[in-house]
Design a protein around this motif. Structure first.
Motif, PDB file in Angstrom:
ATOM      1  N   THR A   1       0.838  -1.203   0.000  1.00  0.00           N
ATOM      2  CA  THR A   1       0.000   0.000   0.000  1.00  0.00           C
ATOM      3  C   THR A   1       0.873   1.253   0.000  1.00  0.00           C
ATOM      4  OG1 THR A   1      -1.808  -1.137   1.130  1.00  0.00           O
ATOM      5  CG2 THR A   1      -1.784   1.268   1.285  1.00  0.00           C
ATOM      6  N   LEU A   2       1.907   1.251   0.824  1.00  0.00           N
ATOM      7  CA  LEU A   2       2.805   2.406   0.893  1.00  0.00           C
ATOM      8  C   LEU A   2       3.498   2.642  -0.446  1.00  0.00           C
ATOM      9  CD1 LEU A   2       4.414   1.834   4.422  1.00  0.00           C
ATOM     10  CD2 LEU A   2       2.405   3.213   3.834  1.00  0.00           C
ATOM     11  N   LEU A   3       3.932   1.575  -1.091  1.00  0.00           N
ATOM     12  CA  LEU A   3       4.568   1.705  -2.408  1.00  0.00           C
ATOM     13  C   LEU A   3       3.586   2.272  -3.427  1.00  0.00           C
ATOM     14  CD1 LEU A   3       6.655  -1.595  -2.494  1.00  0.00           C
ATOM     15  CD2 LEU A   3       7.565   0.747  -2.459  1.00  0.00           C
ATOM     16  N   ASN A   4       2.351   1.792  -3.403  1.00  0.00           N
ATOM     17  CA  ASN A   4       1.334   2.292  -4.338  1.00  0.00           C
ATOM     18  C   ASN A   4       1.027   3.773  -4.116  1.00  0.00           C
ATOM     19  OD1 ASN A   4       1.033  -0.134  -5.695  1.00  0.00           O
ATOM     20  ND2 ASN A   4      -0.633  -0.834  -4.366  1.00  0.00           N
ATOM     21  N   LEU A   5       1.163   4.235  -2.877  1.00  0.00           N
ATOM     22  CA  LEU A   5       0.914   5.645  -2.553  1.00  0.00           C
ATOM     23  C   LEU A   5       2.138   6.526  -2.828  1.00  0.00           C
ATOM     24  CD1 LEU A   5      -0.942   5.200   0.859  1.00  0.00           C
ATOM     25  CD2 LEU A   5      -1.968   5.998  -1.297  1.00  0.00           C
ATOM     26  N   GLY A   6       3.273   5.911  -3.077  1.00  0.00           N
ATOM     27  CA  GLY A   6       4.503   6.677  -3.288  1.00  0.00           C
ATOM     28  C   GLY A   6       5.119   7.189  -2.001  1.00  0.00           C
ATOM     29  N   VAL A   7       4.824   6.529  -0.895  1.00  0.00           N
ATOM     30  CA  VAL A   7       5.342   6.950   0.406  1.00  0.00           C
ATOM     31  C   VAL A   7       6.865   6.815   0.423  1.00  0.00           C
ATOM     32  CG1 VAL A   7       5.411   6.353   2.868  1.00  0.00           C
ATOM     33  CG2 VAL A   7       3.220   6.448   1.659  1.00  0.00           C
ATOM     34  N   GLN A   8       7.512   7.872   0.883  1.00  0.00           N
ATOM     35  CA  GLN A   8       8.968   7.869   1.006  1.00  0.00           C
ATOM     36  C   GLN A   8       9.427   7.658   2.441  1.00  0.00           C
ATOM     37  OE1 GLN A   8       8.398  11.417  -0.834  1.00  0.00           O
ATOM     38  NE2 GLN A   8       9.481  10.954  -2.725  1.00  0.00           N
ATOM     39  N   VAL A   9       8.596   8.077   3.405  1.00  0.00           N
ATOM     40  CA  VAL A   9       8.939   7.928   4.824  1.00  0.00           C
ATOM     41  C   VAL A   9       7.674   7.505   5.576  1.00  0.00           C
ATOM     42  CG1 VAL A   9       9.865   9.030   6.893  1.00  0.00           C
ATOM     43  CG2 VAL A   9      10.707   9.734   4.641  1.00  0.00           C
ATOM     44  N   HIS A  10       7.795   6.430   6.363  1.00  0.00           N
ATOM     45  CA  HIS A  10       6.670   5.908   7.137  1.00  0.00           C
ATOM     46  C   HIS A  10       7.091   5.797   8.598  1.00  0.00           C
ATOM     47  CE1 HIS A  10       3.064   3.618   8.076  1.00  0.00           C
ATOM     48  NE2 HIS A  10       3.817   2.681   8.626  1.00  0.00           N
ATOM     49  N   PHE A  11       6.131   6.003   9.509  1.00  0.00           N
ATOM     50  CA  PHE A  11       6.348   5.882  10.955  1.00  0.00           C
ATOM     51  C   PHE A  11       5.420   4.798  11.480  1.00  0.00           C
ATOM     52  CE2 PHE A  11       7.230  10.209   9.668  1.00  0.00           C
ATOM     53  CZ  PHE A  11       8.496  10.423  10.202  1.00  0.00           C
ATOM     54  N   ASP A  12       5.971   3.848  12.258  1.00  0.00           N
ATOM     55  CA  ASP A  12       5.167   2.714  12.716  1.00  0.00           C
ATOM     56  C   ASP A  12       5.729   2.175  14.023  1.00  0.00           C
ATOM     57  OD1 ASP A  12       3.667   0.110  12.698  1.00  0.00           O
ATOM     58  OD2 ASP A  12       3.227   0.743  10.640  1.00  0.00           O
ATOM     59  N   ASP A  13       4.849   1.648  14.880  1.00  0.00           N
ATOM     60  CA  ASP A  13       5.315   1.060  16.132  1.00  0.00           C
ATOM     61  C   ASP A  13       5.595  -0.435  16.013  1.00  0.00           C
ATOM     62  OD1 ASP A  13       2.484  -0.017  18.035  1.00  0.00           O
ATOM     63  OD2 ASP A  13       2.510   0.467  15.908  1.00  0.00           O
ATOM     64  N   SER A  14       5.247  -1.052  14.900  1.00  0.00           N
ATOM     65  CA  SER A  14       5.434  -2.496  14.713  1.00  0.00           C
ATOM     66  C   SER A  14       6.785  -2.789  14.070  1.00  0.00           C
ATOM     67  CB  SER A  14       4.314  -3.048  13.828  1.00  0.00           C
ATOM     68  OG  SER A  14       4.654  -4.334  13.346  1.00  0.00           O
ATOM     69  N   MET A  15       7.639  -3.540  14.778  1.00  0.00           N
ATOM     70  CA  MET A  15       8.930  -3.913  14.199  1.00  0.00           C
ATOM     71  C   MET A  15       8.752  -4.787  12.964  1.00  0.00           C
ATOM     72  SD  MET A  15      11.453  -2.356  15.367  1.00  0.00           S
ATOM     73  CE  MET A  15      12.673  -3.265  14.466  1.00  0.00           C
ATOM     74  N   GLU A  16       7.708  -5.601  12.931  1.00  0.00           N
ATOM     75  CA  GLU A  16       7.445  -6.415  11.739  1.00  0.00           C
ATOM     76  C   GLU A  16       7.200  -5.514  10.528  1.00  0.00           C
ATOM     77  OE1 GLU A  16       4.601 -10.066  10.182  1.00  0.00           O
ATOM     78  OE2 GLU A  16       3.901  -8.831  11.862  1.00  0.00           O
ATOM     79  N   GLU A  17       6.398  -4.463  10.721  1.00  0.00           N
ATOM     80  CA  GLU A  17       6.138  -3.516   9.635  1.00  0.00           C
ATOM     81  C   GLU A  17       7.427  -2.785   9.236  1.00  0.00           C
ATOM     82  OE1 GLU A  17       3.507  -3.155   7.822  1.00  0.00           O
ATOM     83  OE2 GLU A  17       1.794  -3.797   9.025  1.00  0.00           O
ATOM     84  N   VAL A  18       8.180  -2.336  10.236  1.00  0.00           N
ATOM     85  CA  VAL A  18       9.427  -1.612   9.965  1.00  0.00           C
ATOM     86  C   VAL A  18      10.358  -2.477   9.122  1.00  0.00           C
ATOM     87  CG1 VAL A  18      11.518  -0.644  11.023  1.00  0.00           C
ATOM     88  CG2 VAL A  18       9.262  -0.144  12.015  1.00  0.00           C
ATOM     89  N   GLN A  19      10.574  -3.704   9.544  1.00  0.00           N
ATOM     90  CA  GLN A  19      11.491  -4.594   8.825  1.00  0.00           C
ATOM     91  C   GLN A  19      10.992  -4.904   7.419  1.00  0.00           C
ATOM     92  OE1 GLN A  19      11.727  -7.753  11.706  1.00  0.00           O
ATOM     93  NE2 GLN A  19      13.357  -6.727  12.844  1.00  0.00           N
ATOM     94  N   ASN A  20       9.716  -5.174   7.274  1.00  0.00           N
ATOM     95  CA  ASN A  20       9.156  -5.480   5.961  1.00  0.00           C
ATOM     96  C   ASN A  20       9.273  -4.275   5.027  1.00  0.00           C
ATOM     97  OD1 ASN A  20       7.688  -7.375   4.192  1.00  0.00           O
ATOM     98  ND2 ASN A  20       6.055  -5.862   4.343  1.00  0.00           N
ATOM     99  N   ASN A  21       8.966  -3.092   5.546  1.00  0.00           N
ATOM    100  CA  ASN A  21       9.068  -1.875   4.733  1.00  0.00           C
ATOM    101  C   ASN A  21      10.503  -1.624   4.299  1.00  0.00           C
ATOM    102  OD1 ASN A  21       6.328  -1.498   5.130  1.00  0.00           O
ATOM    103  ND2 ASN A  21       6.576   0.141   6.614  1.00  0.00           N
ATOM    104  N   LEU A  22      11.441  -1.775   5.229  1.00  0.00           N
ATOM    105  CA  LEU A  22      12.846  -1.547   4.894  1.00  0.00           C
ATOM    106  C   LEU A  22      13.319  -2.528   3.820  1.00  0.00           C
ATOM    107  CD1 LEU A  22      14.302  -0.807   8.448  1.00  0.00           C
ATOM    108  CD2 LEU A  22      13.948   0.836   6.583  1.00  0.00           C
ATOM    109  N   MET A  23      12.868  -3.786   3.907  1.00  0.00           N
ATOM    110  CA  MET A  23      13.228  -4.773   2.883  1.00  0.00           C
ATOM    111  C   MET A  23      12.697  -4.377   1.505  1.00  0.00           C
ATOM    112  SD  MET A  23      13.037  -8.566   4.656  1.00  0.00           S
ATOM    113  CE  MET A  23      11.436  -8.776   3.994  1.00  0.00           C
ATOM    114  N   LYS A  24      11.599  -3.641   1.480  1.00  0.00           N
ATOM    115  CA  LYS A  24      11.002  -3.222   0.212  1.00  0.00           C
ATOM    116  C   LYS A  24      11.438  -1.812  -0.188  1.00  0.00           C
ATOM    117  CE  LYS A  24       7.342  -6.491   0.110  1.00  0.00           C
ATOM    118  NZ  LYS A  24       6.061  -6.806  -0.448  1.00  0.00           N
TER     119      LYS A  24
END
Length: 133
Positions: free
Chosen positions: A99-122
């Motif tokens: 979803t973030l990629l489709n929106l063109g998000v360049q910087v995201h803030f999240d409290d979930s380490m799973e989300e952080v790690q997955n986003n960084l991998m992408k």
């Protein structure tokens, strides 16, 4: 560099699409021992950052993994605290990276380490927001 200073750096370098998770990032809800503790009071430093980014003319989304039938609380929070955002989206319990990629998000803030790690991998710059506890 902490996320607030990094966000300010991006402000000056015109990286313009930011997103914030909702639970535990914009509010004080948190998980402890696999239990969810609901606290919809604003996490003020993150709300202030969202406001600062929006006032500077950047695109700002709230992207939550809440189920679709529970997203009304996010809209209520936005209304209650008079936040200006470009959209509220839910991934309906899926990870947020696509979803973030489709929106063109360049910087995201999240409290979930799973989300952080997955986003960084992408390739999405993501900052971990520490939980309340």
């Amino acid at each position: 560099m902490d996320f607030e200073n990094e966000a300010i750096y991006h402000l000056y370098n015109k990286m313009g699409v930011f997103s914030f998770d909702f639970d535990g990032t914009l509010n004080n809800s948190y998980y402890f021992n696999d239990k969810f503790f609901k606290d919809l009071s604003p996490k003020q430093e993150m709300v202030d950052l969202l406001i600062k980014l929006k006032e500077s003319g950047y695109i700002v989304y709230i992207v939550t993994s809440r189920r679709i039938d529970r997203v009304s609380a996010v809209h209520d929070f936005v209304t209650r605290y008079e936040l200006e955002v470009d959209g509220v989206l839910t991934t309906n319990e899926e990870l947020k990276a696509d979803t973030l990629l489709n929106l063109g998000v360049q910087v995201h803030f999240d409290d979930s380490m799973e989300e952080v790690q997955n986003n960084l991998m992408k390739g999405i710059k993501t900052y971990h927001v520490k939980p309340k506890i």
